[in-house]
Design a protein around this motif. Structure first.
Motif: not given
Length: 307
Positions: A195-207
Motif C-alpha cells: 500500500x506504500x512504496x519508497x522511491x530513490x529520486x536519483x534524477x533530482x541530483x543527476x540532472x
C-alpha cells in the motif's frame, strides 16, 4: 467642498471637508457610496488575504495534516541535505537550504505532495582520522548504516500516517547509493502489502551533473570553471535559491581557490541567473520523474534488492 474654520482663540484657520448634500450632488453621492462598498468588499473578502496552504509538514498541525492526507495528499518528499564545508564562499548549510526550497517547489508543482523536515546529518566520510570534507571545520558525518536507518524509520512513520509514496530527494552526490539501499529495503519489507512504496529520486541530483553542466557549457563556461563543489555551478544555485548563503564579497578571489580551500571550480562569475537554469531543470526533471513513478500502481512495484 472645503470651508475655513477659525477657532475662538484666534488660531490659524483649518480646512474642513463638507460632504455634498443629496439634493445638490446626487451623482457624487452615488459615486462615493459605490466606492465605499467596493473598498469594504475588498477589505473583508477572504480571497484578498488568503494564502496558499503550506506544503511543509512542519507548518501544519496534526489535524491539518490528517485532513490533507484524507483529501489525497498521499505523497511525501523527504529532502536530504548535509552539513559540510563549501569553501570560503558558501555557508555550511547550503545543501539543507537548497534541498528544502527545491522540495517545496517540486511539491507545489505536483499539487498533492507534502515536504518532510530536511535531514541534515549525512555520511561525510571518516571522522577519525578526518578525511575529505571532515578536514574542514563544521562538517558533520554519520555512519552509513545510521543514515539509512533514519531514512527507513522516517518512511515507516509516514506509511503509518497514511502516505502511499515516499520519495528520497538527496542534494549530495556521496550518499545516492544509500537512498537506493533504503528504498529497496523498505519495498522488500512492504512487498506483501504494497500500500506504500519508497522511491530513490536519483534524477533530482543527476540532472545537476548532466543537463545543468551542459547548459552552462553552451553559454561558454568551461568544465574547470563550472566545477564539482563550490565552483560556478554550485555557487550560482545558492545565489538563485538563498543568496544569504553566499559570501559575495569574496567571489572576486575565486580564481585563487583550490581544493585545499575546499573549492573545486571557480565561482568568480557565478550569478543567480545561471542558478535559475539549474533550478528549473531540477524542478522540472524531478516532477516528471515523480509523475512517471506515481503512474504505476503499487502492485507493479517489485523490490530489486534488500539488505
Amino acid at each position: 467642498m472645503i470651508r475655513q474654520h477659525v477657532s475662538q482663540h484666534g488660531a490659524a484657520p483649518t480646512a474642513a471637508i463638507r460632504m455634498p448634500s443629496r439634493r445638490s450632488s446626487p451623482g457624487l453621492w452615488r459615486i462615493l457610496l459605490l466606492g465605499c462598498l467596493a473598498l469594504a468588499g475588498a477589505w473583508h473578502s477572504p480571497a484578498s488575504h488568503a494564502q496558499p496552504p503550506s506544503v511543509y509538514l512542519e507548518d501544519l498541525t496534526s489535524p491539518e495534516l490528517r485532513e490533507r492526507i484524507a483529501a489525497g495528499a498521499t505523497t511525501i518528499l523527504i529532502p536530504i541535505g548535509g552539513t559540510e564545508q563549501s569553501g570560503p564562499n558558501i555557508a555550511l548549510g547550503k545543501h539543507n537550504a537548497r534541498a528544502r526550497i527545491l522540495a517545496g517547489r517540486i511539491a507545489q508543482a505536483l499539487g498533492h505532495a507534502i515536504v518532510a523536515p530536511t535531514i541534515a546529518y549525512v555520511p561525510e566520510g571518516s571522522i577519525t582520522p578526518p578525511a575529505a570534507h571532515m578536514r574542514f571545520a563544521g562538517t558533520i558525518s554519520v555512519p552509513e548504516p545510521v543514515f539509512e536507518a533514519v531514512l527507513e524509520s522516517a518512511a515507516r512513520s509516514f506509511k503509518q500516517h497514511g502516505f502511499r509514496d515516499v520519495f528520497f530527494l538527496g542534494d549530495h552526490g556521496g550518499y545516492q547509493h544509500s537512498l537506493e539501499a533504503a528504498a529497496a529495503q523498505l519495498n522488500h519489507e512492504w512487498a506483501k502489502s504494497p500500500c506504500c512504496r519508497a522511491h530513490a529520486l536519483l534524477d533530482y541530483y543527476r540532472v545537476t551533473q548532466t543537463a545543468y553542466v551542459d547548459a552552462l557549457k553552451k553559454r561558454g563556461y568551461s568544465a574547470a570553471e563550472i566545477g564539482t563543489h563550490a565552483g560556478l555551478a554550485d555557487t550560482s544555485l545558492a545565489l538563485a535559491l538563498d543568496p544569504a548563503q553566499v559570501r559575495t564579497g569574496l567571489l572576486s578571489q575565486g580564481s585563487q581557490w583550490t581544493p585545499r580551500d575546499g573549492v573545486h571550480g571557480d565561482p568568480t562569475r557565478a550569478n543567480a541567473e545561471l542558478g535559475q537554469i539549474g533550478v528549473r531543470l531540477i524542478v522540472d526533471t524531478s516532477v516528471a520523474a515523480i509523475r512517471r513513478q506515481l503512474a504505476h500502481p503499487p502492485s507493479s512495484q517489485r523490490p530489486s534488492a534488500h539488505k
